[in-house]
Design a protein around this motif. Structure first.
Motif, PDB file in Angstrom:
ATOM      1  N   GLY A 204     -73.505  28.283  13.728  1.00  0.00           N
ATOM      2  CA  GLY A 204     -74.171  27.001  13.966  1.00  0.00           C
ATOM      3  C   GLY A 204     -75.411  27.044  14.834  1.00  0.00           C
ATOM      4  O   GLY A 204     -75.517  26.291  15.795  1.00  0.00           O
ATOM      5  N   ILE A 205     -76.367  27.910  14.495  1.00  0.00           N
ATOM      6  CA  ILE A 205     -77.646  27.905  15.228  1.00  0.00           C
ATOM      7  C   ILE A 205     -78.542  26.887  14.524  1.00  0.00           C
ATOM      8  O   ILE A 205     -79.263  27.180  13.561  1.00  0.00           O
ATOM      9  CB  ILE A 205     -78.230  29.329  15.281  1.00  0.00           C
ATOM     10  N   VAL A 206     -78.453  25.668  14.998  1.00  0.00           N
ATOM     11  CA  VAL A 206     -78.973  24.509  14.275  1.00  0.00           C
ATOM     12  C   VAL A 206     -80.464  24.606  13.889  1.00  0.00           C
ATOM     13  O   VAL A 206     -80.803  24.373  12.717  1.00  0.00           O
ATOM     14  CB  VAL A 206     -78.663  23.211  15.067  1.00  0.00           C
ATOM     15  N   PRO A 207     -81.378  24.970  14.793  1.00  0.00           N
ATOM     16  CA  PRO A 207     -82.791  24.996  14.385  1.00  0.00           C
ATOM     17  C   PRO A 207     -83.032  25.940  13.205  1.00  0.00           C
ATOM     18  O   PRO A 207     -83.875  25.683  12.356  1.00  0.00           O
ATOM     19  CB  PRO A 207     -83.518  25.509  15.636  1.00  0.00           C
ATOM     20  N   ASP A 229     -65.737  18.305  19.925  1.00  0.00           N
ATOM     21  CA  ASP A 229     -66.568  19.145  20.800  1.00  0.00           C
ATOM     22  C   ASP A 229     -65.772  19.784  21.938  1.00  0.00           C
ATOM     23  O   ASP A 229     -66.063  20.914  22.343  1.00  0.00           O
ATOM     24  CB  ASP A 229     -67.721  18.315  21.384  1.00  0.00           C
ATOM     25  N   ASN A 239     -71.408  25.934  20.565  1.00  0.00           N
ATOM     26  CA  ASN A 239     -71.267  24.483  20.427  1.00  0.00           C
ATOM     27  C   ASN A 239     -71.789  23.735  21.659  1.00  0.00           C
ATOM     28  O   ASN A 239     -72.211  22.589  21.561  1.00  0.00           O
ATOM     29  CB  ASN A 239     -69.799  24.120  20.198  1.00  0.00           C
ATOM     30  N   LEU A 241     -74.452  24.306  23.125  1.00  0.00           N
ATOM     31  CA  LEU A 241     -75.886  24.100  22.920  1.00  0.00           C
ATOM     32  C   LEU A 241     -76.152  23.213  21.698  1.00  0.00           C
ATOM     33  O   LEU A 241     -77.062  22.392  21.703  1.00  0.00           O
ATOM     34  CB  LEU A 241     -76.540  25.471  22.725  1.00  0.00           C
ATOM     35  N   HIS A 242     -75.369  23.411  20.653  1.00  0.00           N
ATOM     36  CA  HIS A 242     -75.544  22.637  19.414  1.00  0.00           C
ATOM     37  C   HIS A 242     -74.223  21.997  19.036  1.00  0.00           C
ATOM     38  O   HIS A 242     -73.446  22.562  18.258  1.00  0.00           O
ATOM     39  CB  HIS A 242     -76.002  23.552  18.277  1.00  0.00           C
ATOM     40  N   THR A 246     -74.894  17.355  15.846  1.00  0.00           N
ATOM     41  CA  THR A 246     -76.198  17.919  15.457  1.00  0.00           C
ATOM     42  C   THR A 246     -76.018  18.984  14.375  1.00  0.00           C
ATOM     43  O   THR A 246     -76.852  19.103  13.466  1.00  0.00           O
ATOM     44  CB  THR A 246     -76.905  18.622  16.647  1.00  0.00           C
ATOM     45  N   LEU A 247     -74.923  19.731  14.505  1.00  0.00           N
ATOM     46  CA  LEU A 247     -74.652  20.764  13.501  1.00  0.00           C
ATOM     47  C   LEU A 247     -74.456  20.121  12.124  1.00  0.00           C
ATOM     48  O   LEU A 247     -75.050  20.562  11.128  1.00  0.00           O
ATOM     49  CB  LEU A 247     -73.410  21.566  13.921  1.00  0.00           C
ATOM     50  N   ALA A 250     -77.596  18.874  10.513  1.00  0.00           N
ATOM     51  CA  ALA A 250     -78.366  19.974   9.900  1.00  0.00           C
ATOM     52  C   ALA A 250     -77.734  20.387   8.565  1.00  0.00           C
ATOM     53  O   ALA A 250     -78.439  20.690   7.594  1.00  0.00           O
ATOM     54  CB  ALA A 250     -78.408  21.171  10.849  1.00  0.00           C
ATOM     55  N   VAL A 367     -81.172  31.730  20.296  1.00  0.00           N
ATOM     56  CA  VAL A 367     -81.652  30.754  19.335  1.00  0.00           C
ATOM     57  C   VAL A 367     -83.061  31.077  18.867  1.00  0.00           C
ATOM     58  O   VAL A 367     -83.399  30.946  17.695  1.00  0.00           O
ATOM     59  CB  VAL A 367     -81.620  29.346  19.976  1.00  0.00           C
TER      60      VAL A 367
END
Ligand code: SAH
Ligand code: SF4
Length: 378
Positions: A204-207, A229, A239, A241-242, A246-247, A250, A367
């Motif tokens: 889950g590295i969202v960006p 969460d 998690n 961080l993201h 948000t995950l 995305a 990230v």
């Protein structure tokens, strides 16, 4: 006088980079396609064998370029037909690749990093810490080696019909080396696989999920493992961080760019941790009505872990509950048990590891795919 300039490893170069390499030497860009066919489709290492290239180009290639796959250390064959290779990652390090044959497909599970910095609490790779990113050559080299070594399927198709990034490492933390590999896997000049048959699994590295949707939108699997969460912060630390909202945002954006093809959510079944019917209900609420399917993974133990696998009955009830909520849910079969080739058991060999526990700052570096990734020592 012999040149001491370092040769360029053509293995793993994207088509664009290979074209640029050739154009800089006064060649036409289409030569890149010919070279890709030799290197990937015919598995050739020797420029002299590339007979549709001019003698002049072949001799230039011999001087300035090379095809260097990662060295293979060992191969283990499981009773159930799975094969596991250990590839050298240099300096005593090693990564693993696993082939899983099934009636209708042959799946190759490949590694993207030596170790992993993300430290999910139930994962043998995470427990080892992170050492370094694999190069594109080292990643595509795993696929090329397996295809060269395994006999073709009875219909003449390559033994490897599907590739999944579910071996060691977090592929989206090695974005710049993974994307050229995805492109090579789907390119008609290389392996020509359908995007549906190449699956990138991420914690889950969202960006980078957003970026991947535009750069090379292959099938996506997301390691969710917890439906809230509070719990996910504990077992999948990225998690913090993201977080889940948000995950998932995305994920739905990613699916929308792929004509709403399903995203697979992986969920490791940990006894007494995330496997209650309440968890199943929470999970269903997150995913209902979305292009999502759930793949339950029975936890695979490894030395030193405190976690236990949920019972077969618990897993069945959990799956039934998800299905009653209208979700598509399956349970992954564990394969390659006798050679420790199952999901999450891949440990390879990581020495000189960077301390595995992370602070916020280190997550930022993960990230950003910072090459000189450094973890805080805790
Ligand atoms: N880093 C990526 C891909 C590699 S891990 C990711 O986390 O998605 C591939 C899958 O194996 C992930 O879903 C991961 O959570 C799961 N996994 C890790 N350890 C496991 C274990 N011990 N038992 C079962 N699955 C595990
Ligand atoms: Fe890394 Fe994936 Fe293991 Fe988590 S599950 S530690 S992201 S390899």
């Amino acid at each position: 006088m012999t040149s001491t300039a370092k040769k360029v490893n053509l293995l793993g170069l994207s088509q664009d980079d290979l074209e640029q390499f050739l154009v800089a030497r006064g060649e036409k860009p289409f030569r890149a396609r010919q070279i890709m066919q030799w290197v990937y489709q015919r598995g050739v290492d020797d420029f002299d064998a590339m007979t549709d290239l001019s003698k002049k180009l072949r001799s230039e290639l011999k001087q300035g370029a090379e095809i260097v796959p990662p060295p293979v250390q060992t191969r283990h064959d499981s009773k159930d037909g799975c094969v596991k290779w250990l590839f050298s990652g240099g300096s005593g390090q090693a990564v693993e690749t696993v082939f899983i044959p099934e009636a209708d497909r042959g799946t190759l599970c490949i590694s993207s990093q030596v170790g992993c910095a993300l430290d999910c609490s139930f994962c043998a790779t995470g427990a080892q810490g992170f050492n370094r990113n694999l190069s594109s050559a080292e990643i595509i080299g795993q696929v090329r080696h397996a295809i060269r070594e395994l006999p073709s399927r009875s219909n003449g198709e390559s033994a490897v019909t599907n590739v999944v990034f579910m071996g060691m490492g977090e592929p989206l933390a090695n974005y710049r080396n993974v994307v050229p590999v995805l492109e090579l896997l789907v390119s008609d000049w290389s392996y020509g696989m359908s995007r549906r048959r190449v699956t990138l699994s991420t914690s889950g590295i969202v960006p980078h999920i957003h970026k991947l949707a535009d750069d090379c939108n292959v099938a996506l699997a997301v390691s969710l493992h917890a439906p809230n969460d509070e719990l996910r912060d504990q077992i999948v630390p990225i998690n913090r961080l993201h977080p889940i909202a948000t995950l998932l945002e995305a994920c739905w954006a990613y699916a929308a760019k792929r004509s709403n093809r399903f995203i697979t959510f992986e969920y490791v079944m940990l006894r007494g941790v995330n496997d209650s019917l309440l968890h199943a209900k929470q999970l269903a609420k997150l995913l209902q009505g979305k292009p999502a399917k759930v793949n339950l993974i029975p936890f695979n133990p490894f030395p030193g872990t405190e976690f236990k696998r949920s019972s077969a009955e618990t897993i069945r009830h959990f799956q039934d509950s998800l299905r009653h909520s209208g979700l598509v849910a399956t349970t992954r079969k564990t394969r390659g048990d006798d050679i420790d080739a199952a999901c999450g058991q891949l440990a390879g060999r990581v020495s000189d590891r960077v301390k595995k526990r992370l602070g916020e700052k280190s997550f930022g570096q993960v990230v950003n795919g910072d090459k000189s990734i450094r973890m805080s020592s805790v």
